[in-house]
Design a protein around this motif. Sequence first.
Motif, PDB file in Angstrom:
ATOM      1  N   LEU A 116       8.587  -9.239 -14.883  1.00 18.66           N
ATOM      2  CA  LEU A 116       7.277  -8.366 -16.437  1.00 18.66           C
ATOM      3  C   LEU A 116       7.012  -8.090 -15.168  1.00 18.66           C
ATOM      4  O   LEU A 116       6.178  -8.638 -14.221  1.00 18.66           O
ATOM      5  N   VAL A 117       7.188  -6.828 -14.508  1.00 16.77           N
ATOM      6  CA  VAL A 117       5.891  -6.526 -13.260  1.00 16.77           C
ATOM      7  C   VAL A 117       4.812  -5.705 -12.922  1.00 16.77           C
ATOM      8  O   VAL A 117       5.010  -5.172 -14.091  1.00 16.77           O
ATOM      9  N   LEU A 118       4.030  -6.299 -12.454  1.00 22.07           N
ATOM     10  CA  LEU A 118       3.146  -6.209 -12.071  1.00 22.07           C
ATOM     11  C   LEU A 118       2.626  -5.408 -10.430  1.00 22.07           C
ATOM     12  O   LEU A 118       2.840  -6.138  -9.926  1.00 22.07           O
ATOM     13  N   GLN A 119       1.791  -4.508 -10.444  1.00 21.50           N
ATOM     14  CA  GLN A 119       1.862  -3.980  -9.065  1.00 21.50           C
ATOM     15  C   GLN A 119       0.056  -3.959  -8.356  1.00 21.50           C
ATOM     16  O   GLN A 119      -0.818  -3.345  -9.613  1.00 21.50           O
ATOM     17  N   ALA A 120      -0.085  -4.035  -7.487  1.00 24.22           N
ATOM     18  CA  ALA A 120      -1.049  -3.600  -6.988  1.00 24.22           C
ATOM     19  C   ALA A 120      -1.382  -2.455  -5.027  1.00 24.22           C
ATOM     20  O   ALA A 120      -0.016  -3.268  -4.892  1.00 24.22           O
ATOM     21  N   SER A 121      -2.152  -2.051  -5.164  1.00 21.25           N
ATOM     22  CA  SER A 121      -1.669  -1.218  -3.698  1.00 21.25           C
ATOM     23  C   SER A 121      -3.253  -1.927  -2.378  1.00 21.25           C
ATOM     24  O   SER A 121      -2.648  -1.872  -1.651  1.00 21.25           O
ATOM     25  N   SER A 122      -3.251  -2.994  -2.502  1.00 25.06           N
ATOM     26  CA  SER A 122      -4.433  -3.970  -1.430  1.00 25.06           C
ATOM     27  C   SER A 122      -3.838  -5.264  -1.689  1.00 25.06           C
ATOM     28  O   SER A 122      -4.061  -5.660  -3.689  1.00 25.06           O
ATOM     29  N   GLY A 123      -4.924  -5.709  -1.308  1.00 21.95           N
ATOM     30  CA  GLY A 123      -4.941  -7.351  -1.276  1.00 21.95           C
ATOM     31  C   GLY A 123      -6.276  -7.465  -2.454  1.00 21.95           C
ATOM     32  O   GLY A 123      -6.340  -8.525  -2.640  1.00 21.95           O
ATOM     33  N   PRO A 124      -7.827  -6.957  -1.691  1.00 25.53           N
ATOM     34  CA  PRO A 124      -8.526  -7.313  -3.404  1.00 25.53           C
ATOM     35  C   PRO A 124      -7.887  -6.662  -4.573  1.00 25.53           C
ATOM     36  O   PRO A 124      -8.310  -8.191  -5.269  1.00 25.53           O
ATOM     37  N   GLU A 125      -7.228  -6.036  -4.586  1.00 25.83           N
ATOM     38  CA  GLU A 125      -6.844  -5.423  -5.958  1.00 25.83           C
ATOM     39  C   GLU A 125      -5.616  -6.704  -6.446  1.00 25.83           C
ATOM     40  O   GLU A 125      -5.610  -6.896  -8.051  1.00 25.83           O
ATOM     41  N   ALA A 126      -5.008  -6.648  -5.721  1.00 24.40           N
ATOM     42  CA  ALA A 126      -4.184  -8.384  -6.047  1.00 24.40           C
ATOM     43  C   ALA A 126      -5.209 -10.118  -6.765  1.00 24.40           C
ATOM     44  O   ALA A 126      -4.507 -10.749  -7.684  1.00 24.40           O
ATOM     45  N   ASP A 144       1.115  -1.484  -0.229  1.00 25.88           N
ATOM     46  CA  ASP A 144       0.068   0.428  -0.055  1.00 25.88           C
ATOM     47  C   ASP A 144       0.675   1.207  -0.347  1.00 25.88           C
ATOM     48  O   ASP A 144       0.633   2.519   0.056  1.00 25.88           O
ATOM     49  N   SER A 145       2.408   1.135   0.004  1.00 33.66           N
ATOM     50  CA  SER A 145       3.048   2.429   0.364  1.00 33.66           C
ATOM     51  C   SER A 145       3.545   2.255  -1.063  1.00 33.66           C
ATOM     52  O   SER A 145       4.325   1.377  -1.561  1.00 33.66           O
ATOM     53  N   ARG A 146       3.364   3.536  -2.264  1.00 34.49           N
ATOM     54  CA  ARG A 146       3.833   3.155  -3.542  1.00 34.49           C
ATOM     55  C   ARG A 146       5.626   4.109  -3.294  1.00 34.49           C
ATOM     56  O   ARG A 146       6.087   3.266  -4.234  1.00 34.49           O
ATOM     57  N   ILE A 147       6.210   4.332  -2.443  1.00 34.37           N
ATOM     58  CA  ILE A 147       7.493   4.109  -2.406  1.00 34.37           C
ATOM     59  C   ILE A 147       8.077   2.778  -1.688  1.00 34.37           C
ATOM     60  O   ILE A 147       8.821   2.664  -2.492  1.00 34.37           O
ATOM     61  N   ALA A 148       7.448   2.672  -1.356  1.00 34.49           N
ATOM     62  CA  ALA A 148       7.607   0.928  -1.167  1.00 34.49           C
ATOM     63  C   ALA A 148       8.163   0.077  -2.757  1.00 34.49           C
ATOM     64  O   ALA A 148       8.624  -0.590  -3.056  1.00 34.49           O
ATOM     65  N   ARG A 149       6.766   0.375  -3.428  1.00 33.87           N
ATOM     66  CA  ARG A 149       6.670  -0.324  -4.596  1.00 33.87           C
ATOM     67  C   ARG A 149       7.383   0.373  -5.476  1.00 33.87           C
ATOM     68  O   ARG A 149       7.995  -0.965  -6.164  1.00 33.87           O
TER      69      ARG A 149
END
Length: 583
Positions: free
Chosen positions: A251-261, A233-238
Amino acid sequence: MISSRWRSESTSSPTSSMMNAPLFHAGNVTTPPAFWVHKATLDYSMNTSTIHPCAFPRRTFVMAEAPSASPKPHDNQQTSTQQNSPEAANEAKVFQPQLPIGRKVLLIEDSESFALVLKSQIETNYGYTTTIAGTLKECKEILVERAEEFFIAVVDLHLPDALEGEALDLVLDYDIATIVYTGKFSDALREDILNKGITDYVLKTGRHGIEYVPSLVNRIYLNFSTKVLVVDDSRIARRAMCRLLKTQRFLVLQASSGPEALEILKDNPDIRIALLDCYMEPMDGFSLASNIRQTHSKEELSIIGVSSQGSQALSAKFIKSGANDFLVKPFMSEEFNCRINQSANFVDQFHALRKSNELKNAWLGIAAHDIRGPLGIIQSVSELLLKKDLAPGRRNQIYEMINENSVHMLDLLNNLLEISAIESGKFTIKKSTHNLTDLINQRVTLYDNLAEEKDQHLVCHLDDCPSFSFDAVRVSQALDNLITNAIKYSPKNAKVTIQLKVKERSVDINVLDQGPGVNKDEVSLLFGTFQRTSNETTGGEKSTGLGLAICKSIIEGHGGSVNYKPNPDETGSCFTLTLPTEE
């Protein structure tokens, strides 16, 4: 020209399966989602003190706006400021490594003997083509002409005309994944080259380094198509994790929360690694790991927990929730990269074993089917011999049927044993000096009678070939397969041509027939095990679907190749065996 390696793909692209669902929520939008593609040359910068500007040099990106979805419960967890900030909007881009044109490695090394050893290891063990540059000048010339062909470079820091690591900076300017392979090292130098965004470094110390570099080269090539999901959930950490993953060409995908993942995983079942932050809302990393394990085993997808609050209890809790590994923030880049690549190797091995097992089961099913047919015929006609008084002519027909089906079964079983030997690594090539022209004449004479039964003609056009070293038994086996296939699939009164053409360092054996040829969509089936095209033999002959696969293994075992093309002179096929005449 600077080569592009990273790109973002439009959600409408058929090749971009990871974009089928909204991967990033940049705010609630009341208008329909807009899709746009824009090319721009950018100076990419992470604006951090831990990465050198050269780590992500000038690149051409294709940028696509991710679709906005209807508001979801977890969207409200972000503040309005977060959702509408430029940084949040930037998260709507998915970056994917663009595979280079070929499987080529650039080896920059001034020691010729050392370079040849490394080249041999890379080409023999993994099949990549390796180009050697011994000086900075040679390196520049190669990159100017064909930089886009190389997916990775192995670079020595000290060359005769570049003592201060100029070759490294040159390769990074072309955005090619780079492994530094050097004998001189220090902590200051290590920090400097890692900050430039290299893939990894290896010391020239002992046998392990020579074995490790080719394996790492292979890993990076596989990473171009390996999906990694970063959930935090931290943009900096991602951003920090993505930066490290990109140096490894994942090949990188990102999500900011569990449901989104979970939504992304649903749309991308081929994700191989998931990095999960420990404490997130509304679903923490432990619950997310447990949810993922309901559909993905530890062998199928590797979960790595991450947290800045590292403790043995936290690590144990993550692993008991379904994780494979655990990392503490902030990461040491080398440890992070090693652990991620190790996880990728583990998952790839599982998928390779599963594929191998599926293939084995398919083989057994096909073999059982192919053996049951002839056995059923033999059983049926043998019962006739036992129960009835048959005329001599009919009895002889039955004997012929038994013989024909027995021969087919024996052929199939012999081929199965050959394939088993190939797959288990027990397949051997025993070379000695022979005359290939004489060998071809012998094999053609052997099949003259078989061709005459279909009123076909075997014609030879053979160059005079000096004797050289090859396995006569194995090459005969490969040649027999091509000649008998040509006879099987050619009609009556056809001509089968066998050519021998001598080149400077190799010979080509061409077998041309006048059959139907091979459909373009089926060419890929030719050299697979138990693969058959839709073509039927012209005389009802049997085919096991293994011959060309064995033929390919024999010729590749000699360092040669087997190729197919349509008959250039008329309808039909042309199969070419290429054998090297020099060791």
